[in-house]
Design a protein around this motif. Sequence first.
Motif, mmCIF file in Angstrom:
data_model
loop_
_atom_site.group_PDB
_atom_site.id
_atom_site.type_symbol
_atom_site.label_atom_id
_atom_site.label_comp_id
_atom_site.label_asym_id
_atom_site.label_seq_id
_atom_site.Cartn_x
_atom_site.Cartn_y
_atom_site.Cartn_z
ATOM 1 N N GLN A 88 -10.365 10.786 5.049
ATOM 2 C CA GLN A 88 -10.179 9.605 4.389
ATOM 3 C C GLN A 88 -8.378 9.198 5.524
ATOM 4 O OE1 GLN A 88 -13.714 6.947 4.729
ATOM 5 N NE2 GLN A 88 -12.260 6.583 3.565
ATOM 6 N N ILE A 89 -7.983 9.516 3.775
ATOM 7 C CA ILE A 89 -6.299 9.234 3.398
ATOM 8 C C ILE A 89 -5.316 10.602 3.769
ATOM 9 C CG2 ILE A 89 -4.881 9.472 1.640
ATOM 10 C CD1 ILE A 89 -5.951 6.778 1.882
ATOM 11 N N MET A 90 -6.304 12.060 4.155
ATOM 12 C CA MET A 90 -5.441 13.216 5.343
ATOM 13 C C MET A 90 -5.630 12.516 6.800
ATOM 14 S SD MET A 90 -6.763 16.393 2.921
ATOM 15 C CE MET A 90 -5.533 17.740 4.542
ATOM 16 N N SER A 235 5.529 11.806 12.642
ATOM 17 C CA SER A 235 5.260 13.285 11.901
ATOM 18 C C SER A 235 4.932 14.198 12.801
ATOM 19 C CB SER A 235 4.084 13.114 11.364
ATOM 20 O OG SER A 235 5.250 11.574 10.055
ATOM 21 N N LEU A 236 4.403 14.140 14.174
ATOM 22 C CA LEU A 236 3.751 15.460 14.449
ATOM 23 C C LEU A 236 4.228 15.693 15.773
ATOM 24 C CD1 LEU A 236 0.328 13.673 14.256
ATOM 25 C CD2 LEU A 236 0.654 16.073 14.066
ATOM 26 N N ALA A 263 -0.422 22.258 6.116
ATOM 27 C CA ALA A 263 1.415 22.424 6.331
ATOM 28 C C ALA A 263 1.493 21.796 4.947
ATOM 29 C CB ALA A 263 2.316 23.381 7.486
ATOM 30 N N ILE A 264 1.449 19.973 5.520
ATOM 31 C CA ILE A 264 2.093 18.974 4.640
ATOM 32 C C ILE A 264 1.250 18.524 4.006
ATOM 33 C CG2 ILE A 264 3.157 17.022 5.170
ATOM 34 C CD1 ILE A 264 4.610 18.811 7.348
ATOM 35 N N GLY A 265 -0.082 18.036 4.908
ATOM 36 C CA GLY A 265 -1.631 17.010 4.278
ATOM 37 C C GLY A 265 -1.713 18.445 2.628
ATOM 38 N N GLY A 270 -2.404 17.631 -2.060
ATOM 39 C CA GLY A 270 -3.165 18.466 -2.380
ATOM 40 C C GLY A 270 -4.955 18.252 -3.061
ATOM 41 N N MET A 271 -5.793 17.905 -1.927
ATOM 42 C CA MET A 271 -6.807 17.070 -2.442
ATOM 43 C C MET A 271 -7.262 18.111 -1.681
ATOM 44 S SD MET A 271 -6.191 13.639 0.018
ATOM 45 C CE MET A 271 -5.366 12.388 -1.029
ATOM 46 N N THR A 272 -7.496 19.649 -2.244
ATOM 47 C CA THR A 272 -7.947 20.344 -1.941
ATOM 48 C C THR A 272 -9.409 21.096 -1.832
ATOM 49 O OG1 THR A 272 -5.914 21.825 -2.457
ATOM 50 C CG2 THR A 272 -7.903 23.100 -2.099
ATOM 51 N N MET A 273 -10.154 21.559 -1.206
ATOM 52 C CA MET A 273 -11.568 21.654 -1.673
ATOM 53 C C MET A 273 -11.882 22.897 -2.423
ATOM 54 S SD MET A 273 -14.725 22.623 1.223
ATOM 55 C CE MET A 273 -15.333 20.494 1.097
#
Length: 426
Positions: A88-90, A235-236, A263-265, A270-273
């Motif tokens: 949601q944040i991303m 941003s886009l 590339a940015i999110g 850093g919310m990596t799976m």
Amino acid sequence: MAYGFDTLQIHAGARPDPATGARQTPIYQTTAYVFRDADHAAALFNLQEVGYIYSRLTNPTVAVLQERVATLEGGQGAVCCSSGHAAQIMALFPLMGPGRNLIASSRLYGGTITQFSQTIKRFGWSAKFVDFDDLDAVAAAIDDDTRAIFCESIANPGGYITDLDAVAAVADKAGLPLIVDNTSATPYLCRPIEHGATLVVHSTTKYLTGNGTVTGGAIVDSGKFDWSASGKFPSLSEPEPAYHGLKFHETFGPLAFTFHGIAIGLRDLGMTMNPQAAHYTLMGIETLSLRMQRHVENAEKIAAWMEQNPHVDAVTYAGLPSSPYQDRVAKICPKGAGALFTVKLKGGYDACVKFVDSLELFSHVANLGDTRSLVIHSASTTHRQLTPEQQEAAGAGPSVVRISIGIEDADDLIGDLGQALDKAHS
């Protein structure tokens, strides 16, 4: 060739491993990837070539999951991350900024309401909560600082079904993206992009994985929104300083949001799976259609039984003929209304607590969408941080219990519910 859902849930995004011929997607448990040479590294870092750099950004196992979820949802691309809340944040990150707001349904998961009403204030963002059955109210809440509209396809906890086509029409008229949380429905029951959604988010922790083992999230990009049309999404649409003035929408077109998310999110948030979580979720998705069919079949039978039980005041399941939202099932969720609903018990708060404590097959957990049947008293747990008014608006009042129906034998589940209801009212 256009493949069916059952084929895509097994094959989409996956190929035999080129190094070993392994048929199942390997877990690529690595942090980094060797570049061919200096030019190759530079091209990857400049976004001139697609490939693997570092597993905070991209990983081959996660990439398969991203392609599979995007394919099942009918999107152009997807970004997977560490949880549904991270998704949601991303999803909001490229759209929002200090002073900007989103319009959110008042019928949302309690954690989402808390995230939107409290946590995002720290970014300078805000949310306006509106009853999405009142389309005029939704439209009236939009102002010059609004950047997104957010709802759930099947709302947690009550199983309320949103009229996505109607909400999408409001979003389109305002030139805003519609973000739909499709966690409770999954793409097997509902494909929000076909109803006008711009972005679809998931807590992959729930039905997509289906076995209660790992957390994860996903954001699927429809690829259909014109990010450059209004000037509201710089941003886009505007030059990105970190990539020498590259414009994501101009450069990547329908994949602009997906590339920005990686590339940015992922680069900066850093919310990596992790790859093992992606592997478990890929395993779960292979049986998604089979599980959802059984989930729905059980939910329909059990909700109908509970509606007739003398200890129950009301059942919110949209698949019941008595539901005010049953007419939306055929349009929004033609394969069924899901397996999540609430029951309002006679005896109020005390009866709910005793009921939950008396169940044997049902697990008392803060999760949903498992193969196992699950139960929770939302007002004292998942929606505890909300005001009484917010709890009622979300369908999680003190006399309400949320039930997530699993894929066990329905008669066994009915037996367990029956004995617990009797004990709660004895």
